[in-house]
Design a protein around this motif. Sequence first.
Motif, PDB file in Angstrom:
ATOM      1  N   GLU A  50     -24.327  66.077  58.603  1.00 27.76           N
ATOM      2  CA  GLU A  50     -25.071  65.344  59.632  1.00 27.76           C
ATOM      3  C   GLU A  50     -24.272  64.161  60.170  1.00 27.76           C
ATOM      4  O   GLU A  50     -24.355  63.824  61.353  1.00 27.76           O
ATOM      5  CB  GLU A  50     -26.406  64.865  59.058  1.00 27.76           C
ATOM      6  N   GLU A  51     -23.486  63.520  59.301  1.00 20.97           N
ATOM      7  CA  GLU A  51     -22.749  62.320  59.708  1.00 20.97           C
ATOM      8  C   GLU A  51     -21.466  62.621  60.476  1.00 20.97           C
ATOM      9  O   GLU A  51     -21.017  61.798  61.286  1.00 20.97           O
ATOM     10  CB  GLU A  51     -22.389  61.490  58.471  1.00 20.97           C
ATOM     11  N   LEU A  56     -16.746  61.306  64.217  1.00 17.67           N
ATOM     12  CA  LEU A  56     -15.625  61.877  64.955  1.00 17.67           C
ATOM     13  C   LEU A  56     -15.874  61.917  66.460  1.00 17.67           C
ATOM     14  O   LEU A  56     -14.974  62.259  67.225  1.00 17.67           O
ATOM     15  CB  LEU A  56     -15.312  63.270  64.423  1.00 17.67           C
ATOM     16  N   GLY A  57     -17.083  61.600  66.898  1.00 15.14           N
ATOM     17  CA  GLY A  57     -17.350  61.427  68.316  1.00 15.14           C
ATOM     18  C   GLY A  57     -17.514  62.694  69.121  1.00 15.14           C
ATOM     19  O   GLY A  57     -17.363  62.672  70.342  1.00 15.14           O
ATOM     20  N   VAL A  58     -17.807  63.822  68.448  1.00 12.17           N
ATOM     21  CA  VAL A  58     -17.965  65.098  69.159  1.00 12.17           C
ATOM     22  C   VAL A  58     -19.296  65.743  68.762  1.00 12.17           C
ATOM     23  O   VAL A  58     -19.816  65.485  67.679  1.00 12.17           O
ATOM     24  CB  VAL A  58     -16.805  66.062  68.845  1.00 12.17           C
ATOM     25  N   PRO A  59     -19.861  66.607  69.636  1.00 11.88           N
ATOM     26  CA  PRO A  59     -21.189  67.166  69.363  1.00 11.88           C
ATOM     27  C   PRO A  59     -21.165  68.450  68.542  1.00 11.88           C
ATOM     28  O   PRO A  59     -21.989  69.335  68.737  1.00 11.88           O
ATOM     29  CB  PRO A  59     -21.731  67.431  70.777  1.00 11.88           C
ATOM     30  N   PHE A  60     -20.204  68.567  67.627  1.00 12.37           N
ATOM     31  CA  PHE A  60     -20.133  69.738  66.756  1.00 12.37           C
ATOM     32  C   PHE A  60     -19.436  69.336  65.464  1.00 12.37           C
ATOM     33  O   PHE A  60     -18.857  68.251  65.356  1.00 12.37           O
ATOM     34  CB  PHE A  60     -19.414  70.907  67.433  1.00 12.37           C
ATOM     35  N   ILE A  86     -11.727  56.472  58.914  1.00  8.46           N
ATOM     36  CA  ILE A  86     -11.732  57.131  60.219  1.00  8.46           C
ATOM     37  C   ILE A  86     -11.931  56.128  61.355  1.00  8.46           C
ATOM     38  O   ILE A  86     -11.359  56.279  62.435  1.00  8.46           O
ATOM     39  CB  ILE A  86     -12.819  58.225  60.259  1.00  8.46           C
ATOM     40  N   GLY A  87     -12.721  55.114  61.107  1.00  6.81           N
ATOM     41  CA  GLY A  87     -12.986  54.122  62.145  1.00  6.81           C
ATOM     42  C   GLY A  87     -11.983  52.999  62.213  1.00  6.81           C
ATOM     43  O   GLY A  87     -12.099  52.112  63.063  1.00  6.81           O
ATOM     44  N   ARG A 165     -19.179  56.090  65.365  1.00  3.72           N
ATOM     45  CA  ARG A 165     -18.918  55.651  66.735  1.00  3.72           C
ATOM     46  C   ARG A 165     -19.916  56.241  67.712  1.00  3.72           C
ATOM     47  O   ARG A 165     -20.084  55.743  68.810  1.00  3.72           O
ATOM     48  CB  ARG A 165     -17.499  56.042  67.150  1.00  3.72           C
ATOM     49  N   GLY A 166     -20.552  57.355  67.311  1.00  3.81           N
ATOM     50  CA  GLY A 166     -21.452  58.072  68.205  1.00  3.81           C
ATOM     51  C   GLY A 166     -20.701  59.109  69.020  1.00  3.81           C
ATOM     52  O   GLY A 166     -19.494  59.012  69.227  1.00  3.81           O
ATOM     53  N   VAL A 167     -21.411  60.103  69.466  1.00  3.66           N
ATOM     54  CA  VAL A 167     -20.805  61.168  70.264  1.00  3.66           C
ATOM     55  C   VAL A 167     -20.473  60.623  71.648  1.00  3.66           C
ATOM     56  O   VAL A 167     -21.315  60.005  72.306  1.00  3.66           O
ATOM     57  CB  VAL A 167     -21.742  62.379  70.366  1.00  3.66           C
ATOM     58  N   ALA A 168     -19.240  60.854  72.094  1.00  2.00           N
ATOM     59  CA  ALA A 168     -18.816  60.379  73.409  1.00  2.00           C
ATOM     60  C   ALA A 168     -19.626  61.062  74.508  1.00  2.00           C
ATOM     61  O   ALA A 168     -19.872  62.270  74.434  1.00  2.00           O
ATOM     62  CB  ALA A 168     -17.332  60.654  73.602  1.00  2.00           C
ATOM     63  N   PRO A 169     -20.052  60.325  75.529  1.00  2.00           N
ATOM     64  CA  PRO A 169     -20.879  60.920  76.593  1.00  2.00           C
ATOM     65  C   PRO A 169     -20.207  62.092  77.293  1.00  2.00           C
ATOM     66  O   PRO A 169     -20.885  63.023  77.730  1.00  2.00           O
ATOM     67  CB  PRO A 169     -21.101  59.746  77.560  1.00  2.00           C
TER      68      PRO A 169
END
Length: 294
Positions: A50-51, A56-60, A86-87, A165-169
């Motif tokens: 889930e994390e 890694l900033g991607v939706p997969f 990673i950050g 970081r959250g998933v990049a838009p």
Amino acid sequence: MQSSKSSSSVGPRAEAIITTEPGDAARGAVLLPSLPGKPELTPETAQVIEEVPGYLGVPFVSPIFQALANYPDYLVPAWNRFKPVIGSPEFKQAAAGLGVPAGLLPAPEELAAGDDIRRYTITFHRLLPEILLLASCWYRGLTAGAPAALALDGTTPAPADPGPRGVAPEAVTIVPDGTPPGEELARVYEEIRTVHGHPRVLSYYRAIGGFMPQVWRRLEPIARSAEYAAAREQLLADAAAAAARLPVPVIDTAHANEVAAILAVFRVRLIPSLLLDTAVVLALLGENAAIVAA
């Protein structure tokens, strides 16, 4: 094969196992196809899965994590100790240095690719240096160890965790639809698998499906070239050198040989070819500005 029901058992800092990476990669190429693509997850492993996208900033979720989810006594502590790295600026800078030489890239062509394929290839390509660096750090921690100051072994202080970081838009994914490939596409898939020494056809190639035959006509001679082989070896050397300067997870696992094999096949065979191939695809599409350059 290790069941995902195994409990986590992380002891003091483990001794590095004696191993050779080419041999590990060969064993991993045999082992990987035998593992379930979606293993049964422990609650702790499910939390890792889930994390991963947010960090890694991607939706997969990269397949390396799905494969390692079969070994929760390794994946859970390795992820929890390494995710603060990673950050870090050091990790990001090192990953940015794992690029593709401009001399490998072809001139753009008129190819029938939709915007979804362009955006997905950019998303996938820009993730791969980080996954290569992560695999290199984890393989080093398991097989070569690390100086005490860099060993994330549960006895040295962990770096401060900046959080996901959250998933990049702009990041997107394409899920393969599972449609059996036609004769031409099946032939292309088999050629890709053979040229790269992959144990199976990877999700990126299946996701862009019908676009692959026209791409492969330009990509195949590049993938078979001495320049491609040299770029691949340079990527691996640069990633190994960067991993030697970063904190690495040193994990006591009962399944060290299997985990080393999985890490090696991703590090040596799967990730470098995907990084180079997606760069070539982007160059053909005229998206050179999106390519991670050496």
